[in-house]
Structure formats: structure tokens, C-alpha cells
Enzyme design. Structure first.
Site, PDB file in Angstrom:
ATOM      1  CG  LEU A 175      -1.936  -1.053   1.388  1.00 31.43           C
ATOM      2  CD1 LEU A 175      -2.507  -1.110   2.867  1.00 31.43           C
ATOM      3  CD2 LEU A 175      -3.163  -0.577   0.366  1.00 31.43           C
ATOM      4  CE  LYS A 189      -0.596  -0.547   6.272  1.00 37.35           C
ATOM      5  NZ  LYS A 189       0.453  -1.279   6.989  1.00 37.35           N
ATOM      6  CB  CYS A 225      23.085 -14.083  44.306  1.00 41.30           C
ATOM      7  SG  CYS A 225      22.634 -12.491  43.374  1.00 41.30           S
TER       8      CYS A 225
END
Ligand code: IVH
Length: 714
Positions: free
Chosen positions: A88, A118, A438
Site C-alpha cells: 500500500l 491497518k 545472591c
């Protein structure tokens, strides 16, 4: 050289540059499904190229991106489209829509405009012969696409057969063009799932749809929530529409989804109303849109107007202004996730984009930072991917000062200093191997286990979790891993001060002066327990009674999420049994499979993991589900029997049917083999039923299931 010649030479040079750049971006977008510039930036390049070609028509050649639609990869078999798939022409101003209408309407009596949104997906071409789907292809270069028939066959919205409701007979041949997309809601769920299984997170629904469709293994496609909406037809034999809207009504009647948003209007001012309406509501649609398509509805007029090499003259795409902003990339930091994954994060000068303030954006991994080409200190383009997740699109290189610096992935974990390492050889993601203590990983695991899908402990939010493992004074740390979470004591909590952190990134928050925000988290100013602290400890007590699947989920076993935790609980009813099961038995459980089975075995092989289970058990956390098993009073008619359940059973869900078998001593597995004692085949049973017949395994239907429970395998 005359001034005109000089202009032309300059234009030619720039044209060559643009053509090469656009071609490369197209390859990244269409072939790699990994664009490196925003759609808006791409549109700007294309716009510049077309402006040059308008000023100097001699620059147009067959290879110019203006004459080509896209590109196709060689990874899939090529398929020639029966009719060329066009693109387009884009416009960016409403005045350009009017100019288009003024150009075409002289050739269109009583013009009616079909307005559509669209869809931001990827185009596919479906060929139905005598109503049967015979091939599906991507657009490719418009002439030749890639064969994705097997992948498209997995999309529920695409019918394998067209059926007529009487109004429109099924055509002899029909080429249906449309968009494969992922709905916004499904995209969010998909990414949440990807996070859960530690898989790659998709930047936006379009990339996710393209990546999911173009899979060599169609079972991967099948696992992704792809959908489809038609927006046109190509070749048609046995169906002669007089308007585009007529085609949509016929497609609908044959079972092919069309957009719920199209509208037929009579004037350009109504087209503008449509554009404005969806501009205001673009985030409330089922899928993402990147603009509006306006088409002349009448097919005879479409044919009269024809097309250029690239696009039809009877349609135009209006693109909304992009919701992108520029801001400064202040820093790139690294956060450590629940599984230890080290993820670089952009720290941005706060900026509003698509309705909310953005301060951080994930950069996924070091390769992504490199691919985006951003430097610390750059002015960067930021947008919301899928209009939800903030994303750094790329740098604005034109305004670099030379003071920007490269991001270097740290060698050590920023939370505990342990050397980062790839999880497996060749893995791009780095992890902190200090899983047990950790503080970053433990904080994330605690936040997860106190969350909705696990123990659901009100009062134990993200900052509380940080306070438990990252007190300002390290000697006040109360947890080295999650084993002690149900044994927390008020007196240990009260003195703790901690830094406030952002739950999305784990990064410390700062006050107006730029200092880290510090709070005494559990006590009031006078040293009394805060209400929320009392609640947290009370709720931890209550959490011990949570369902077993939540306990299993809370263990943070890799790949185990709520769904597999429920499958495991349903099957074993007891963590001890789950721990003792061998890998083959685990893998055979419906909803588990080999990857999860291996992860479970690995998890339980670690001492400190088993210690978590032991400590929680000692603290009184539920470790067994009270399921109906042997001794529940039901006769053990299926003791020793292996049962496969397939298809829908009347009066049972899949889980309740499995529970009924187990309550009678039977074992439920997912695949049929010679060892299977009986297959229960409900409605729409598929290949498992066929396999049972082939192997001579007894089969009972839905009606026979109650008899099986009562009397066992006859
Ligand atoms: S009409 C010849 N309608 O946008 C007409 N296309 O940028 C071409 N697209 O290739 C298609 N939504 O894949 C049309 N409602 C819609 C659309 C749409 C999305 C895609 C399509 C096309 C691309 C062009």
C-alpha cells in the site's frame, strides 16, 4: 558541472544510500523478524526516497525499494502467488488522504470509501481450491512468498474447509489475503509465559507473530496464540464480488474472519471521522494497528484505477504519528532475575510515552545492546512495544557529541560479585551462578514466592523482600535462602533499614537530590512493629495452608510454572513422591514433559534445595494434598492399570477424570504404548485413539468411563 547536474549527482548518491539502507532494513524485518529501526524511522527513509524519485524520476529503476514490496527468505520453499500481492502507498497527513481522494474520485462515480484499520501483523496468502485450504504463503517479494502451509494449518482462525451458509456458494478457487497477528491480550500472556519458562521475550506482537509463523517446526507455531483476519481476495473463480465489502460478507459466510472494525462511508469527511475515532481509541482494539486503510469499495472502479508496480491506486494507508519520544540514555545497568539471568537495563531520563512515565527499559542481553547501537549518554528513541513494554528503539546518531561511551557487560554479578557465566555453552545470556544466596536472586525468588501465584502473602511486597536479604547493615540479614522464610522472628526484623527498589528492575530508587531512598521497613519511628509487619508474619502463618501446587510453584524450579505445578500436584499429591519419582515417570505426566522432568530432577539433586523443603515441612507448610487415594474408601478397580485419557468426556474435566482414575489406584499417562491398559476416548479424540486401535489397546468411550471406574479393565 551545472547546478542542475550537481543536484542530480547529489540526489543519485543519496538515492543509492537510501536504497541500500532500506533494502537492509527490509531484510531484517521480513527475513530475520528482527528489525533494528522503528517503523517510523523506516517510513522516514522510504518517504525521503520517494521524494527524491518524484523530483528526479530518472532515479526510479526496477530494483528501487519503491518498486519492490518486501523480500523473502530461502529458509522456506518458495511459492508463486496466483496473483501478485501488492503493498500500500503510505501517507502521513490527512491532507494527503484528501489529495488521494481528489485524484481517484474523478474515475469513480458515487465513490464509497471502505475504511479499515491497518492490522500490525504479517501478510499471508491462502489458496482455497474447491473450498479446501491447499496452500499458505507469506507475501515475500509480492510475486513469490514462503510456503508456510503447515504453520498456518495450526491457526484455529483459519478454516481448513470453507462451508456455505446458502447465500454464497463456495468458490471453485479463491485466494484470500489477510493478516496473521497476535491479539494484544494474548501477546501479554505469551510474554508472561516466556518469562515463566525463561524463554525469549518478544519486543512486540508483530515480531512475535512473524517469529511464530515462520518456524521450521510447526508444533512451535501451534503453541503460539496466532490469529487471522482477511483483508482482501486475489484470484477468484466461481465468485464475482461487486464491492470489497461484498467480498467481506461472503468471506464471513464461509467462515473466514474479517475485521470487526470496517466501515463503509460516502465522503472524505467521514473518512477523517473514522481516522480520528481510531486514533483516539487505537489502544482499545483487539490487535495493534499502525494506521488506517481507505479503499474504494466498488470493484469495477478498482479495476479501472489499477495499480503501480508496488501498490494499488484504489487504496491508501494513513499512518498515525508514531508514539515515540526522544530521551537521554543515562546509564545501562544490569539486573539479576529470579533464575540468575543478568539483564541489561536502560536507565532513562524520565519521559512520558503512550500514556505513562518511562524511566527504565529492558535491553534483554548484551547482543541486543550492540544490535541497537546505543551508547551511554546517547539521545535515544523510546517507544512502548505493544504499547505496554517500554523499548529503546535506537540512538539519534546525528546529535552525538563524542562524549558517549560503550556499554560493557560486567564480568561480575552486580548484586553479589560472583563471576557471571553462560548458563550453557554458547548461551548469549549470562547468569550469576551463586543461586542460593545472591541477594538479587534471593530477593526476586522471595518476591515471587510471596506473590499471587504462590503463597500470596499480603504485606510481603518487593521492598520487604529486599529488606530481608539486603539490609543496609549486612549483619542484620535474616535470610540466606528461602528455607527460613516461615521461621522469621519479629525481633530480628525491627532494626532493618533498606534501600527502596523498583520492582520491575530491582534497581534502587532515588530521592530528588539523587540519593538512594532508605527506609526502616518493618518498624515505626518509635521502634514498634508496623501494622504491615504484623500482617506479614500473620499471613506467612496462614500461607502454610495454601494448596500444594502453590508450594510447588514457590520452589522456583526452572520451567515449572502454575500449570505444571498443578499437573504435578494432581499426579503425586505429595512432594515426597514427586521428589522420589524417576525422570521417565515425571516426563510422562500430562502437562510436564521431558524438559520440566529434567529440571525437577536437577533441582532436587541440590542439597540446599532439599533443605528448603525440609525446613518448610518442619515449619508446618503443606506438603501433601488430601486426595482421594487408596484407603479413601473407593475400591481400587484400576490398581496397576495405566490409563490414557483423550478427547472430551461428558461430566468430567480432564483433571477430574484423571483424579477419578487415580482415586481407584490407576496411573494416568499421556502417550499410548503397548503398556497402556486402556484408552478412554471422549469426543473429538484424535491420534491417540488411532494409535490405540493400531496397537490393539482396549478403548472405552465417554459412556463407558463410569463402567471402567466401577469394574476396571475388562
Ligand atoms: S489491503 C492491495 N487492508 O499492510 C491491497 N492491507 O503496508 C493490500 N495490512 O501488505 C492490502 N491491514 O499486509 C490491507 N486492512 C488492511 C490491512 C492491510 C494490514 C497490511 C497488508 C499489506 C500491508 C501494506
Amino acid at each position: 558541472m551545472t547546478a542542475e547536474e550537481k543536484d542530480f549527482t547529489q540526489a543519485k548518491e543519496r538515492h543509492e544510500e537510501l536504497a541500500a539502507e532500506i533494502t537492509e532494513h527490509r531484510r531484517r524485518y521480513y527475513v530475520d523478524d528482527a528489525p533494528t529501526v522503528s517503523d517510523a524511522a523506516f517510513d522516514r527513509l522510504m518517504h525521503e526516497l520517494i521524494e527524491l524519485e518524484t523530483a528526479f524520476p530518472e532515479l526510479v529503476n526496477a530494483d528501487s525499494p519503491s518498486q519492490r514490496v518486501g523480500t523473502y527468505s530461502t529458509a522456506f520453499a518458495p511459492v508463486r502467488h496466483p496473483q501478485k500481492m501488492l503493498s500500500l502507498d503510505d501517507v502521513f497527513e490527512q491532507s494527503e488522504v484528501r489529495a488521494w481522494a481528489d485524484r481517484v474520485t474523478p474515475h469513480v462515480p458515487d465513490a464509497r470509501y471502505l475504511c479499515e484499520v491497518k492490522i500490525d501483523g504479517l501478510a499471508v496468502d491462502l489458496l482455497y481450491i474447491k473450498g479446501r485450504l491447499t496452500s499458505a504463503a507469506t507475501r515475500g517479494d509480492g510475486v513469490t512468498g514462503e510456503d508456510v502451509t503447515a504453520n498456518v494449518a495450526t491457526i484455529g482462525a483459519v478454516p481448513q474447509r470453507l462451508v456455505s451458509d446458502g447465500d454464497y456458494p463456495v468458490p471453485e478457487r479463491l485466494e484470500v489475503r489477510g493478516e496473521v497477528y497476535i491479539a494484544v491480550e494474548d501477546f501479554e500472556a505469551l510474554n508472561a509465559h516466556q518469562v515463566e519458562v525463561d524463554g525469549p521475550v518478544f519486543a512486540n506482537p508483530r515480531n512475535a507473530a512473524a517469529g511464530s509463523l515462520r518456524q521450521k517446526d510447526a508444533t512451535v507455531t501451534a503453541s503460539r496464540p496466532l490469529s487471522f483476519i482477511a483483508h482482501g481476495i486475489g484470484e477468484h473463480v466461481g465468485f464475482e464480488p461487486d464491492g470489497q465489502s461484498h467480498s467481506y460478507r461472503a468471506l464471513d459466510s464461509w467462515g473466514i474472519p474479517t475485521s470487526p472494525y470496517w466501515k463503509l462511508v460516502d465522503s472524505v469527511s467521514e473518512v477523517f471521522d473514522y481516522i480520528d475515532h481510531y486514533g483516539d481509541n487505537r489502544h482499545s482494539l483487539i490487535h495493534e494497528i499502525d494506521g488506517i486503510v481507505v479503499k474504494i469499495d466498488d470493484i469495477a472502479s478498482q479495476e479501472r484505477l489499477g495499480a503501480t508496480a508496488r501498490a494499488p491506486r484504489w487504496a491508501v494507508a494513513y499512518k498515525y504519528p508514531p508514539e515515540e519520544v526522544n530521551t537521554r540514555l543515562l546509564d545501562v545497568k544490569v539486573s539479576i532475575g529470579r533464575t540468575g539471568r543478568a539483564t541489561p537495563y536502560a536507565v532513562l531520563a524520565p519521559v512520558r510515552v503512550a500514556g505513562s512515565e518511562v524511566e527504565f527499559a529492558t535491553l534483554h542481553n548484551a547482543d541486543q545492546v550492540r544490535a541497537k547501537g546505543v551508547l551511554i549518554g546517547d539521545l535515544v528513541v523510546v517507544r512502548k512495544a505493544g504499547d505496554v513494554i517500554p523499548e529503546v528503539v535506537g540512538p539519534v546518531t546525528q546529535v552525538r557529541t563524542g562524549n558517549e561511551r560503550d556499554f560493557e557487560m560486567p564480568e561480575a554479578c552486580p548484586e553479589c560479585g560472583t563471576a557471571l557465566a553462560p548458563a550453557a555453552e554458547g548461551d548469549v545470556d549470562l547468569r550469576c551462578p551463586n543461586a542460593q544466596s545472591c541477594p538479587g536472586q534471593l530477593r526476586e525468588r522471595l518476591a515471587f514466592l510471596s506473590g499471587r501465584s504462590c503463597f500470596d502473602v499480603d504485606g510481603m511486597g518487593y521492598v520487604a523482600c529486599a529488606a530481608l536479604v539486603q539490609p543496609l547493615d549486612p549483619s542484620q540479614r535474616v535470610l540466606d535462602d528461602e528455607s527460613g522464610v516461615f521461621a522469621l522472628r519479629m525481633e530480628d526484623l525491627l532494626p532493618i533499614q533498606t534501600v527502596v527498589r523498583d520492582p520491575d528492575t530491582g534497581l534502587p530508587k532515588h530521592d530528588a537530590e539523587g540519593n538512594e531512598k532508605v527506609v526502616t521497613y518493618f518498624a515505626t519511628k518509635t521502634g514498634e512493629p508496623k501494622k504491615t509487619t504484623i500482617q506479614m508474619l500473620d499471613n506467612l502463618e496462614k500461607a502454610k495452608e495454601q494448596n500444594l501446587w502453590r508450594v510447588v510453584n514457590a520452589l522456583s524450579i526452572r520451567h515449572v510454572g502454575p500449570v505444571s505445578a498443578q499437573a504435578l500436584t494432581e499426579y503425586f499429591g505429595d512432594i515426597q513422591k514427586m521428589m522420589e519419582a524417576d525422570e521417565a515417570e515425571l516426563a510422562d505426566i500430562d502437562g510436564v514433559g521431558p524438559t520440566i522432568a529434567a529440571a525437577i530432577k536437577e533441582w532436587f539433586s541440590v542439597d540446599w534445595h532439599r533443605n528448603i523443603v525440609d525446613c518448610w515441612r518442619t515449619a508446618g507448610v503443606r506438603m501433601r494434598e488430601d486426595v482421594e487415594t487408596e484407603g479413601s474408601g473407593l475400591s481400587q478397580t484400576l490398581a496397576g492399570a495405566t490409563v490414557v485419557i483423550t478427547g472430551a468426556l461428558e461430566g468430567y474435566t480432564r483433571d477430574s477424570a484423571a483424579a477419578a482414575v487415580k482415586a481407584r489406584g490407576g496411573k494416568v499417562t499421556s502417550s499410548v504404548s503397548k503398556k497402556t491398559s486402556v484408552v478412554v476416548a471422549g469426543e473429538s479424540a484424535g491420534s491417540k485413539y488411532d494409535k490405540a486401535l493400531k496397537l490393539g489397546v482396549p478403548v472405552v468411550d465417554s459412556d463407558g468411563f463410569d463402567g471402567l471406574l466401577e469394574s476396571g479393565v475388562e
